[in-house]
Structure formats: structure tokens, C-alpha cells
Motif scaffolding. Structure first.
Motif, short mmCIF file in Angstrom:
data_model
loop_
_atom_site.label_atom_id
_atom_site.label_comp_id
_atom_site.label_asym_id
_atom_site.label_seq_id
_atom_site.Cartn_x
_atom_site.Cartn_y
_atom_site.Cartn_z
N THR A 86 63.36 83.61 15.69
CA THR A 86 63.32 83.03 14.34
C THR A 86 62.08 83.49 13.58
OG1 THR A 86 62.24 81.05 15.25
CG2 THR A 86 64.64 81.00 15.03
N ALA A 87 61.01 83.83 14.32
CA ALA A 87 59.79 84.32 13.66
C ALA A 87 60.05 85.63 12.93
CB ALA A 87 58.68 84.49 14.68
N MET A 88 60.85 86.50 13.52
CA MET A 88 61.19 87.77 12.87
C MET A 88 61.97 87.53 11.58
SD MET A 88 62.28 90.02 16.18
CE MET A 88 63.28 91.05 15.12
N GLN A 89 62.94 86.63 11.64
CA GLN A 89 63.73 86.32 10.45
C GLN A 89 62.85 85.70 9.36
OE1 GLN A 89 66.98 83.64 11.14
NE2 GLN A 89 68.04 84.24 9.27
N LEU A 181 60.54 93.78 14.73
CA LEU A 181 60.26 94.00 13.30
C LEU A 181 58.76 94.23 13.14
CD1 LEU A 181 61.72 92.10 10.29
CD2 LEU A 181 59.28 92.54 10.40
N THR A 182 58.42 95.37 12.57
CA THR A 182 57.02 95.73 12.35
C THR A 182 56.76 95.88 10.85
OG1 THR A 182 56.96 96.93 14.46
CG2 THR A 182 55.21 97.40 12.86
N ILE A 183 55.74 95.22 10.37
CA ILE A 183 55.38 95.33 8.95
C ILE A 183 54.62 96.63 8.73
CG2 ILE A 183 54.07 94.31 7.06
CD1 ILE A 183 54.50 91.59 8.31
N LEU A 184 55.05 97.40 7.75
CA LEU A 184 54.35 98.61 7.33
C LEU A 184 53.46 98.23 6.15
CD1 LEU A 184 57.41 101.04 7.48
CD2 LEU A 184 55.71 100.59 9.27
N PRO A 185 52.16 98.09 6.34
CA PRO A 185 51.31 97.43 5.34
C PRO A 185 50.94 98.27 4.12
CG PRO A 185 49.98 98.14 7.19
CD PRO A 185 51.40 98.46 7.55
N ILE A 186 51.12 99.59 4.18
CA ILE A 186 50.62 100.44 3.11
C ILE A 186 51.27 100.09 1.77
CG2 ILE A 186 50.45 102.80 2.25
CD1 ILE A 186 50.16 103.76 5.09
N ALA A 187 52.60 100.01 1.75
CA ALA A 187 53.30 99.74 0.49
C ALA A 187 52.97 98.37 -0.09
CB ALA A 187 54.81 99.89 0.69
N PRO A 188 53.00 97.28 0.70
CA PRO A 188 52.63 95.98 0.13
C PRO A 188 51.20 95.95 -0.41
CG PRO A 188 53.78 95.68 2.21
CD PRO A 188 53.50 97.14 2.08
N VAL A 189 50.27 96.57 0.31
CA VAL A 189 48.87 96.59 -0.14
C VAL A 189 48.75 97.37 -1.45
CG1 VAL A 189 46.56 97.45 0.39
CG2 VAL A 189 47.87 96.24 2.13
#
Length: 215
Positions: A86-89, A181-189
Motif C-alpha cells: 500500500t505504501a507504493m500505491q 516503485l522508484t522515484i526519479l527526483p530530477i524532474a520533480p525538483v
């Protein structure tokens, strides 16, 4: 009489050059914000569907389903999607909320820039029809560029067969299960930094600042 474009020693007069610089920052920040928000992938999802392994680099708005599934299922077939935890969702839902807010912000910035440009063109006695065509072309070019970048930046995605001696038809799991699920931080930043750049540029361009302009 002071020469145009020279800064007042007390800091009250804004140099003309700084106005153009601020406008350039505003335009550049909006362009970066649109690409980083709508075209660049925000997450890498890894999962399985029957005997297929799926790795997808996707934007926040793409949804839970993998777009590669079009290669292995019939068009229009709705594949149930599950998460291993549920954490991934919850993470995916939070990214969608953040991305939506930033997308609305950058969209409004683009509309303001287009409206300001149209107003300047009309003040220069350019016919309304020509201005409308120019704005439509700008919107079209931006849309095409975003679609092309969305496809290009998702190229690290992959679809491959698992090591399994059974055929996909012999497996009884019809759900796409995201296992990681891995967050790709470049775009959000970049999207957040672009929003900050827009705020700073707009503040410098604002006609009414904390101190009135001295003529």
C-alpha cells in the motif's frame, strides 16, 4: 534627465536590461517547468504481467497501467493493476497530486505569457486574426514538443519475457502487479525550481513593488 536604462543609486529605478532578463527567466522557467512536469518521467515502476517483466519510466499523469501492455494485450482491454504494498500505491497517488498542482501552476504561467504576448501584438496594431493564428501555432508547437519528449524520455522502459517454461496463456494471473516503485527526483525538483524561478521573475517584473518608482 537620467539616461534610460540606468539604475537609480537608491535602487528605486529598475534598469531596462533587468526587465528583459527577468522576462527571459520567466519564459525559460515556464518552458523547463512544462517539460519537467508533463514530459519527463517521475518514477520507475517494475512489475510483472503473466510471464512478462515490465520496467516503465512514466510521468505522474500516465496512470497505473503500463503503456507497453499494448504490445501483449488486445487494444482497449482493461488490465487490473495491483501494488505489492500500500505504501507504493500511496507514493504514486502523492506524486500524482504534486504533479497535478505543479502542472496547473505551469499551465497558468503559459496562459499568462500567451495572453501578455497577444496583448503586445494587438497594441502594435497586428490584426486579431493573425495574432490568433500565432497563438495557435505556439500552442501546437508546444504540444508536439511535449508529446515527442514524453516518448523520448520514456525510452529506458522495457518489456521482456521472464524465465518461465510456461506460455503466457498457461498462467492464470491477469493482473499487472507493480513490485517496485522508484522515484526519479530530477524532474520533480526541476519542476519546483522552475516554479520558484517564475515567482522571482514575476516579482521583479511586477509594476508595483515595495517601493514606488521615482521618475
Amino acid at each position: 534627465m537620467r539616461r534610460a536604462g540606468r539604475a537609480d543609486p537608491l535602487g528605486f529605478r529598475k534598469p531596462i536590461g533587468s526587465k528583459f532578463a527577468s522576462l527571459e527567466v520567466l519564459v525559460l522557467s515556464t518552458a523547463i517547468g512544462l517539460v519537467a512536469t508533463f514530459a519527463a518521467p517521475w518514477m520507475e515502476s517494475q512489475g510483472t504481467f503473466q510471464s512478462w517483466r515490465i520496467v516503465e519510466w512514466r510521468t505522474f499523469w500516465r496512470g497505473d497501467g503500463a503503456f507497453q501492455l499494448a504490445d501483449i494485450v488486445a487494444p482497449g482491454y482493461q488490465v487490473p493493476v495491483e501494488y505489492a504494498t500500500t505504501a507504493m500505491q500511496s507514493t504514486a497517488q502523492n506524486l500524482f497530486a504534486i504533479g497535478t498542482a505543479l502542472g496547473v501552476w505551469h499551465g497558468i504561467a503559459l496562459v499568462i505569457l500567451l495572453a501578455s504576448g497577444a496583448r503586445l501584438r494587438l497594441r502594435a496594431d497586428v490584426p486579431r486574426g493573425r495574432v490568433a493564428v500565432e497563438i495557435a501555432l505556439v500552442v501546437l508547437v508546444n504540444a508536439v514538443a511535449l508529446v515527442a519528449l514524453t516518448v523520448l524520455l520514456a525510452l529506458p522502459s522495457s518489456l521482456s519475457m521472464k524465465v518461465d517454461f510456461r506460455a503466457p496463456g498457461d498462467l492464470h494471473t491477469d493482473s499487472l502487479i507493480w513490485s517496485n516503485l522508484t522515484i526519479l527526483p530530477i524532474a520533480p525538483v526541476l519542476s519546483v525550481l522552475a516554479a520558484l524561478g517564475q515567482v522571482i521573475a514575476a516579482w521583479r517584473l511586477a509594476p508595483n513593488r515595495r517601493r514606488s518608482t521615482v521618475h
